[in-house]
Motif scaffolding. Structure first.
Motif, short mmCIF file in Angstrom:
data_model
loop_
_atom_site.label_atom_id
_atom_site.label_comp_id
_atom_site.label_asym_id
_atom_site.label_seq_id
_atom_site.Cartn_x
_atom_site.Cartn_y
_atom_site.Cartn_z
N VAL A 199 0.84 -1.20 0.00
CA VAL A 199 0.00 0.00 0.00
C VAL A 199 0.87 1.25 0.00
O VAL A 199 0.60 2.21 -0.73
CB VAL A 199 -0.98 -0.01 1.20
N THR A 200 1.94 1.24 0.78
CA THR A 200 2.85 2.40 0.82
C THR A 200 3.47 2.65 -0.54
O THR A 200 3.49 3.79 -1.02
CB THR A 200 3.95 2.18 1.88
N GLU A 242 3.78 5.72 -5.65
CA GLU A 242 3.71 5.74 -7.12
C GLU A 242 2.54 6.60 -7.59
O GLU A 242 2.65 7.31 -8.59
CB GLU A 242 3.60 4.32 -7.66
N TYR A 243 1.42 6.56 -6.89
CA TYR A 243 0.26 7.36 -7.24
C TYR A 243 0.60 8.85 -7.15
O TYR A 243 0.32 9.62 -8.06
CB TYR A 243 -0.91 7.02 -6.31
N VAL A 244 1.20 9.25 -6.03
CA VAL A 244 1.56 10.66 -5.83
C VAL A 244 2.57 11.10 -6.89
O VAL A 244 2.43 12.17 -7.48
CB VAL A 244 2.11 10.87 -4.40
N GLN A 245 3.57 10.26 -7.15
CA GLN A 245 4.57 10.59 -8.16
C GLN A 245 3.94 10.78 -9.53
O GLN A 245 4.24 11.73 -10.25
CB GLN A 245 5.64 9.50 -8.22
N ARG A 256 0.81 11.58 -10.24
CA ARG A 256 -0.02 12.79 -10.27
C ARG A 256 0.84 14.04 -10.41
O ARG A 256 0.48 14.98 -11.11
CB ARG A 256 -0.89 12.89 -9.01
N LYS A 257 2.00 14.05 -9.75
CA LYS A 257 2.92 15.19 -9.89
C LYS A 257 3.44 15.29 -11.32
O LYS A 257 3.56 16.38 -11.87
CB LYS A 257 4.09 15.05 -8.92
N GLN A 258 3.73 14.15 -11.93
CA GLN A 258 4.19 14.14 -13.31
C GLN A 258 3.11 14.69 -14.24
O GLN A 258 3.40 15.46 -15.16
CB GLN A 258 4.57 12.72 -13.75
N LEU A 259 1.87 14.29 -14.01
CA LEU A 259 0.77 14.78 -14.84
C LEU A 259 0.60 16.29 -14.71
O LEU A 259 0.35 16.98 -15.70
CB LEU A 259 -0.53 14.05 -14.49
N LYS A 260 0.75 16.81 -13.50
CA LYS A 260 0.65 18.25 -13.29
C LYS A 260 1.77 18.97 -14.03
O LYS A 260 1.56 20.04 -14.61
CB LYS A 260 0.70 18.60 -11.81
#
Length: 72
Positions: A28-29, A34-37, A39-43
């Protein structure tokens, strides 16, 4: 922080095996990181084409100016 989640055991186990993690917590961690990373890439990708720049800007000239005026 302790949290109770109802997760798909098959999905967690598949992710654990693919990622090589030893525990569900590790899975989960890693997934959250990976999810946060991602999303930052998409921004960041949204910024492409939004920044204006000067075609005549010469970074090499700016570097030499900075070096000659820097204190030794």
């Amino acid at each position: 922080m302790a949290t109770n989640l109802a997760l798909d055991d098959k999905l967690i186990e598949e992710a654990r095996q693919l990622g090589g993690q030893r525990t569900k917590k590790d899975v989960v961690t890693q997934a959250l990181q990976e999810y946060v990373q991602r999303r930052k890439q998409l921004k960041l990708l949204e910024c492409f084409g939004a920044v204006e720049y000067d075609d005549d800007y010469d970074y090499k000239t700016q570097r030499s100016v900075a070096r000659t005026s820097a204190p030794v």
